[in-house]
Design a protein around this motif. Structure first.
Motif, PDB file in Angstrom:
ATOM      1  N   GLY A 116      -1.842  26.348  23.575  1.00  0.00           N
ATOM      2  CA  GLY A 116      -1.892  27.286  23.954  1.00  0.00           C
ATOM      3  C   GLY A 116      -2.338  27.871  25.195  1.00  0.00           C
ATOM      4  O   GLY A 116      -1.965  28.833  26.122  1.00  0.00           O
ATOM      5  N   PHE A 117      -2.431  27.389  26.328  1.00  0.00           N
ATOM      6  CA  PHE A 117      -2.851  27.296  27.543  1.00  0.00           C
ATOM      7  C   PHE A 117      -2.010  26.514  28.428  1.00  0.00           C
ATOM      8  O   PHE A 117      -0.803  25.753  28.358  1.00  0.00           O
ATOM      9  CB  PHE A 117      -4.594  25.936  27.680  1.00  0.00           C
ATOM     10  CG  PHE A 117      -5.423  26.926  26.994  1.00  0.00           C
ATOM     11  CD1 PHE A 117      -5.658  28.215  26.930  1.00  0.00           C
ATOM     12  CD2 PHE A 117      -5.942  26.332  26.087  1.00  0.00           C
ATOM     13  CE1 PHE A 117      -7.189  28.611  26.062  1.00  0.00           C
ATOM     14  CE2 PHE A 117      -6.974  26.719  25.405  1.00  0.00           C
ATOM     15  CZ  PHE A 117      -7.411  27.923  25.425  1.00  0.00           C
ATOM     16  N   ASP A 118      -1.621  26.594  29.308  1.00  0.00           N
ATOM     17  CA  ASP A 118      -0.731  25.678  30.502  1.00  0.00           C
ATOM     18  C   ASP A 118      -1.244  24.152  31.141  1.00  0.00           C
ATOM     19  O   ASP A 118      -2.777  24.281  30.966  1.00  0.00           O
ATOM     20  CB  ASP A 118      -1.192  26.640  32.392  1.00  0.00           C
ATOM     21  CG  ASP A 118      -0.078  26.279  33.482  1.00  0.00           C
ATOM     22  OD1 ASP A 118       0.174  25.246  33.181  1.00  0.00           O
ATOM     23  OD2 ASP A 118       0.028  26.431  33.983  1.00  0.00           O
ATOM     24  N   PRO A 119      -0.909  23.315  30.773  1.00  0.00           N
ATOM     25  CA  PRO A 119      -1.121  21.916  30.720  1.00  0.00           C
ATOM     26  C   PRO A 119      -0.954  21.122  31.927  1.00  0.00           C
ATOM     27  O   PRO A 119      -2.136  20.324  32.282  1.00  0.00           O
ATOM     28  CB  PRO A 119      -0.219  21.552  29.358  1.00  0.00           C
ATOM     29  CG  PRO A 119       1.081  22.425  30.630  1.00  0.00           C
ATOM     30  CD  PRO A 119       0.635  23.673  29.750  1.00  0.00           C
ATOM     31  N   ILE A 120      -0.385  22.300  33.296  1.00  0.00           N
ATOM     32  CA  ILE A 120      -0.901  21.692  34.488  1.00  0.00           C
ATOM     33  C   ILE A 120      -2.348  21.925  34.423  1.00  0.00           C
ATOM     34  O   ILE A 120      -3.157  21.253  35.392  1.00  0.00           O
ATOM     35  CB  ILE A 120       0.382  22.504  35.459  1.00  0.00           C
ATOM     36  CG1 ILE A 120       1.530  22.032  35.072  1.00  0.00           C
ATOM     37  CG2 ILE A 120      -0.259  21.937  36.725  1.00  0.00           C
ATOM     38  CD1 ILE A 120       2.686  22.886  35.612  1.00  0.00           C
ATOM     39  N   SER A 127       3.401  17.903  36.071  1.00  0.00           N
ATOM     40  CA  SER A 127       3.669  17.919  35.970  1.00  0.00           C
ATOM     41  C   SER A 127       4.423  18.572  34.547  1.00  0.00           C
ATOM     42  O   SER A 127       4.703  17.766  33.525  1.00  0.00           O
ATOM     43  CB  SER A 127       5.782  16.993  36.529  1.00  0.00           C
ATOM     44  OG  SER A 127       6.563  17.919  36.223  1.00  0.00           O
ATOM     45  N   LEU A 128       5.660  19.505  34.537  1.00  0.00           N
ATOM     46  CA  LEU A 128       6.385  20.541  32.912  1.00  0.00           C
ATOM     47  C   LEU A 128       7.191  18.839  33.050  1.00  0.00           C
ATOM     48  O   LEU A 128       7.844  18.018  31.860  1.00  0.00           O
ATOM     49  CB  LEU A 128       6.656  20.693  33.062  1.00  0.00           C
ATOM     50  CG  LEU A 128       5.239  22.604  32.574  1.00  0.00           C
ATOM     51  CD1 LEU A 128       5.721  23.560  32.542  1.00  0.00           C
ATOM     52  CD2 LEU A 128       4.067  22.232  31.630  1.00  0.00           C
ATOM     53  N   ASN A 129       8.029  18.673  33.938  1.00  0.00           N
ATOM     54  CA  ASN A 129       9.280  18.172  33.619  1.00  0.00           C
ATOM     55  C   ASN A 129       9.320  16.447  33.739  1.00  0.00           C
ATOM     56  O   ASN A 129      10.051  16.188  32.930  1.00  0.00           O
ATOM     57  CB  ASN A 129      10.473  18.524  35.038  1.00  0.00           C
ATOM     58  CG  ASN A 129      10.763  20.006  34.486  1.00  0.00           C
ATOM     59  OD1 ASN A 129      10.732  20.607  33.557  1.00  0.00           O
ATOM     60  ND2 ASN A 129      11.339  20.518  35.957  1.00  0.00           N
ATOM     61  N   ARG A 130       7.738  16.688  34.821  1.00  0.00           N
ATOM     62  CA  ARG A 130       8.328  14.937  34.673  1.00  0.00           C
ATOM     63  C   ARG A 130       6.478  14.960  34.375  1.00  0.00           C
ATOM     64  O   ARG A 130       5.788  14.786  36.009  1.00  0.00           O
ATOM     65  CB  ARG A 130       8.538  14.474  35.919  1.00  0.00           C
ATOM     66  CG  ARG A 130      10.078  14.481  36.559  1.00  0.00           C
ATOM     67  CD  ARG A 130      10.193  13.402  37.478  1.00  0.00           C
ATOM     68  NE  ARG A 130      11.839  14.173  37.881  1.00  0.00           N
ATOM     69  CZ  ARG A 130      12.593  12.565  37.713  1.00  0.00           C
ATOM     70  NH1 ARG A 130      11.465  11.667  36.546  1.00  0.00           N
ATOM     71  NH2 ARG A 130      13.627  12.661  37.419  1.00  0.00           N
ATOM     72  N   PRO A 131       6.091  14.837  33.134  1.00  0.00           N
ATOM     73  CA  PRO A 131       4.665  14.319  33.154  1.00  0.00           C
ATOM     74  C   PRO A 131       4.197  13.297  33.362  1.00  0.00           C
ATOM     75  O   PRO A 131       3.020  13.385  34.220  1.00  0.00           O
ATOM     76  CB  PRO A 131       3.759  14.586  31.751  1.00  0.00           C
ATOM     77  CG  PRO A 131       5.479  14.518  30.801  1.00  0.00           C
ATOM     78  CD  PRO A 131       6.978  14.979  31.868  1.00  0.00           C
ATOM     79  N   ASP A 286       8.331   9.844  30.562  1.00  0.00           N
ATOM     80  CA  ASP A 286       9.631   9.732  30.175  1.00  0.00           C
ATOM     81  C   ASP A 286       9.920  11.555  29.161  1.00  0.00           C
ATOM     82  O   ASP A 286      11.283  12.544  29.179  1.00  0.00           O
ATOM     83  CB  ASP A 286      10.756   8.948  29.466  1.00  0.00           C
ATOM     84  CG  ASP A 286      10.728   7.437  31.023  1.00  0.00           C
ATOM     85  OD1 ASP A 286      10.626   7.775  31.701  1.00  0.00           O
ATOM     86  OD2 ASP A 286      10.867   7.443  30.281  1.00  0.00           O
ATOM     87  N   LEU A 287       9.181  12.435  28.803  1.00  0.00           N
ATOM     88  CA  LEU A 287       9.703  12.808  27.754  1.00  0.00           C
ATOM     89  C   LEU A 287       8.288  14.908  28.046  1.00  0.00           C
ATOM     90  O   LEU A 287       7.558  14.702  28.536  1.00  0.00           O
ATOM     91  CB  LEU A 287       8.677  12.981  26.524  1.00  0.00           C
ATOM     92  CG  LEU A 287       9.621  12.001  25.355  1.00  0.00           C
ATOM     93  CD1 LEU A 287       8.674  11.212  23.913  1.00  0.00           C
ATOM     94  CD2 LEU A 287      10.887  11.754  25.495  1.00  0.00           C
ATOM     95  N   PRO A 288       9.801  15.276  28.781  1.00  0.00           N
ATOM     96  CA  PRO A 288       9.303  16.444  29.368  1.00  0.00           C
ATOM     97  C   PRO A 288       8.489  17.298  28.455  1.00  0.00           C
ATOM     98  O   PRO A 288       8.425  17.016  26.743  1.00  0.00           O
ATOM     99  CB  PRO A 288      10.332  17.531  29.359  1.00  0.00           C
ATOM    100  CG  PRO A 288      11.601  16.487  29.599  1.00  0.00           C
ATOM    101  CD  PRO A 288      10.966  15.071  28.569  1.00  0.00           C
ATOM    102  N   VAL A 289       7.190  18.171  28.898  1.00  0.00           N
ATOM    103  CA  VAL A 289       6.661  19.151  28.444  1.00  0.00           C
ATOM    104  C   VAL A 289       7.486  20.619  27.842  1.00  0.00           C
ATOM    105  O   VAL A 289       8.098  20.679  28.480  1.00  0.00           O
ATOM    106  CB  VAL A 289       5.234  19.821  28.986  1.00  0.00           C
ATOM    107  CG1 VAL A 289       4.970  19.911  28.166  1.00  0.00           C
ATOM    108  CG2 VAL A 289       4.475  18.573  29.518  1.00  0.00           C
TER     109      VAL A 289
END
Length: 324
Positions: A116-120, A127-131, A286-289
């Motif tokens: 429930g928090f900002d994973p960054i 990165s959300l798109n490229r974890p 390869d799996l975006p957040v």
């Protein structure tokens, strides 16, 4: 957790005969790890299993799930991670604190989180798109809905000009949550009493302060600490007749008045889908957040009646669930 509850949660897996266990051992293993009690996670486990099923995996048929919980003792998480690694888990799924504890232990074993928090800013991914690396998951951003919750409180309790707020300063998004709530308070013209709580004693002190200063309503805080103390918080709100809105449905199920929150069950279903995709060979990097977009507004009419409140038809029409 009591043994009976644990067996129920596992769907009777603990009572399987040895032959079934031997068959299970040949299946890929998913480690389901939580920092909080598994007894509180029955709905999440069900949703997770559904996500796995949507990816083609059914527990006991072609995948095994190993459940572990630190029972609110965060220092036990690294040992639980090591245990799952020793049991040759193919992927570990967990809540924020569990995933955060697993990340430094292994750089190769896939980790899928629900947070429930900002994973960054919370330290899970770059990165959300490229974890990148071995970590990905689902974010439902529970800490960023303070403005909506305050607005719902204003509609139900319009005469409450002073709003109490509980915040746990040890949560990853504490400062973001604090600033967002303060800005929301200014927007709706309400005075806020923000109290930091780290322990049971702090919760008692907070409510004594709220009563002394005439708080007319309460905004419950986010994070694992608040969740694990929800029954105490709900009970104190009831004792002092303070209408409250919370960040999770579980507070309302425990007798709280209202909640507005992302659907955590849907988030765990998505986690199950990701775990299944990883079992099929995809890589976390390869799996975006994923960002959860499903929200739930829940009202407890029994609690509203006990508080002497009449819920406007407008709010009832907005509710996704009404508990009577």
């Amino acid at each position: 957790m009591r043994r009976r509850e644990f067996i129920t949660l596992l769907g009777g897996a603990a009572a399987w005969p040895l032959a079934a266990r031997a068959q299970q051992a040949a299946m890929p293993v998913v480690g389901f790890l939580r920092s909080t009690s598994l007894a509180d996670a029955a709905r999440l486990v069900t949703a997770f299993r559904q996500g796995l099923k949507e990816s083609g995996y059914v527990e006991g048929q072609n995948v095994a799930i190993e459940f572990r919980s630190a029972e609110d003792h965060a220092d036990q998480l690294p040992a639980l991670v090591a245990d799952l690694i020793g049991r040759q888990a193919s992927v570990i799924v967990g809540n924020h604190n569990a995933a955060l504890a697993a990340k430094p232990v292994t750089t190769t074993l896939p980790i899928v989180f629900a947070t429930g928090f900002d994973p960054i800013t919370g330290g899970l991914v770059a990165s959300l798109n490229r974890p990148g690396g071995n970590v990905t998951g689902v974010s439902f951003l529970a800490a960023e809905l303070g403005a909506k919750r305050l607005e719902l409180l204003r509609q139900l309790v319009p005469k409450a000009t002073t709003i109490a707020v509980l915040i746990n300063p040890n949560s990853p998004d504490t400062e973001a949550e604090r600033k967002e709530v303060q800005a929301a308070g200014r927007t709706v013209g309400r005075q806020l009493i923000i109290f930091d709580v780290r322990s049971d004693r702090d919760i008692e002190t907070a409510f004594a302060t709220f009563v002394q200063r005439g708080a007319g309503a309460l905004l419950g805080g986010t994070g694992a600490f608040m969740f694990s103390h929800r029954e105490r918080i709900v009970a104190l709100a009831a004792r002092h007749a303070i209408p409250a809105i919370y960040n999770l449905r579980e507070f309302v199920a425990a007798g709280g008045l209202m909640s507005y929150a992302p659907s955590i069950t849907d988030a765990y279903r998505q986690v199950g889908i990701y775990a299944g995709r990883i079992l099929k060979g995809e890589k976390p990097a390869d799996l975006p957040v994923m960002q959860s977009t499903k929200f739930e507004f829940v009202i407890n009419l029994k609690t509203a009646k006990a508080l002497g409140l009449t819920v406007p038809d407008k709010l009832l029409a907005l509710a996704d669930e009404v508990i009577e």
